[in-house]
Design a protein around this motif. Structure first.
Motif, PDB file in Angstrom:
ATOM      1  N   HIS A 151       0.836  -1.333   0.037  1.00  0.00           N
ATOM      2  CA  HIS A 151      -0.108  -0.103   0.066  1.00  0.00           C
ATOM      3  C   HIS A 151       0.915   1.252  -0.002  1.00  0.00           C
ATOM      4  O   HIS A 151       1.760   1.287   0.721  1.00  0.00           O
ATOM      5  CB  HIS A 151      -0.945   0.134   1.180  1.00  0.00           C
ATOM      6  N   ARG A 170      -6.950   3.897   1.446  1.00  0.00           N
ATOM      7  CA  ARG A 170      -6.690   2.463   2.102  1.00  0.00           C
ATOM      8  C   ARG A 170      -7.807   1.768   1.576  1.00  0.00           C
ATOM      9  O   ARG A 170      -9.115   2.305   1.865  1.00  0.00           O
ATOM     10  CB  ARG A 170      -6.911   2.631   3.509  1.00  0.00           C
ATOM     11  N   ARG A 171      -7.500   0.427   0.934  1.00  0.00           N
ATOM     12  CA  ARG A 171      -8.456  -0.480   0.667  1.00  0.00           C
ATOM     13  C   ARG A 171      -8.861  -1.289   1.824  1.00  0.00           C
ATOM     14  O   ARG A 171      -8.380  -1.130   2.805  1.00  0.00           O
ATOM     15  CB  ARG A 171      -7.991  -1.404  -0.505  1.00  0.00           C
ATOM     16  N   ASP A 172     -10.085  -1.960   1.709  1.00  0.00           N
ATOM     17  CA  ASP A 172     -10.596  -2.916   2.691  1.00  0.00           C
ATOM     18  C   ASP A 172      -9.120  -3.671   3.523  1.00  0.00           C
ATOM     19  O   ASP A 172      -9.158  -3.822   4.482  1.00  0.00           O
ATOM     20  CB  ASP A 172     -11.618  -3.772   2.313  1.00  0.00           C
ATOM     21  N   ASP A 184      -6.172  -3.141   3.266  1.00  0.00           N
ATOM     22  CA  ASP A 184      -5.342  -2.309   4.013  1.00  0.00           C
ATOM     23  C   ASP A 184      -5.830  -2.048   5.408  1.00  0.00           C
ATOM     24  O   ASP A 184      -4.984  -2.092   6.464  1.00  0.00           O
ATOM     25  CB  ASP A 184      -4.873  -1.026   3.195  1.00  0.00           C
TER      26      ASP A 184
END
Length: 99
Positions: free
Chosen positions: A79, A85-87, A89
């Motif tokens: 990341h 931020r993705r899920d 992350d």
């Protein structure tokens, strides 16, 4: 955590060699659950850099870990700290253990 101190040290050393000293490295997923056997090693790396730099570092880290830890299933999630931020992350940051 179901990784030895030596395995943790190797992951930390190799992640810093591939991504640089500023990278934050966490273990997350099934290796943190003592009630489960086996499972891959899930590694989350927070860093900065271009997409190409991050991909090259990820591939370098994977190869380094295969050499030092032996052939095993390893998932690496990278990341960029400047990105949303993705899920995955958020999950790694909330549940993971920083090395």
């Amino acid at each position: 955590m179901r990784l030895t101190e030596q395995q943790q040290r190797i992951i930390r050393e190799e992640a810093q060699a591939a991504f640089g000293q500023g990278a934050e490295v966490r273990i997350f997923g099934s290796r943190l659950d003592h009630g489960v056997r086996g499972g891959d090693i899930d590694i989350h790396v927070e860093t900065q850099g271009s997409v190409e730099e991050r991909l090259n570092a990820e591939l370098e880290l994977y190869a380094r870990l295969q050499r030092r830890l032996g052939e095993r299933a390893i998932d690496i999630v990278v990341h960029d700290t400047h990105d949303v931020r993705r899920d995955i992350d958020q999950h790694a940051l909330a549940t993971g253990v920083r090395l």
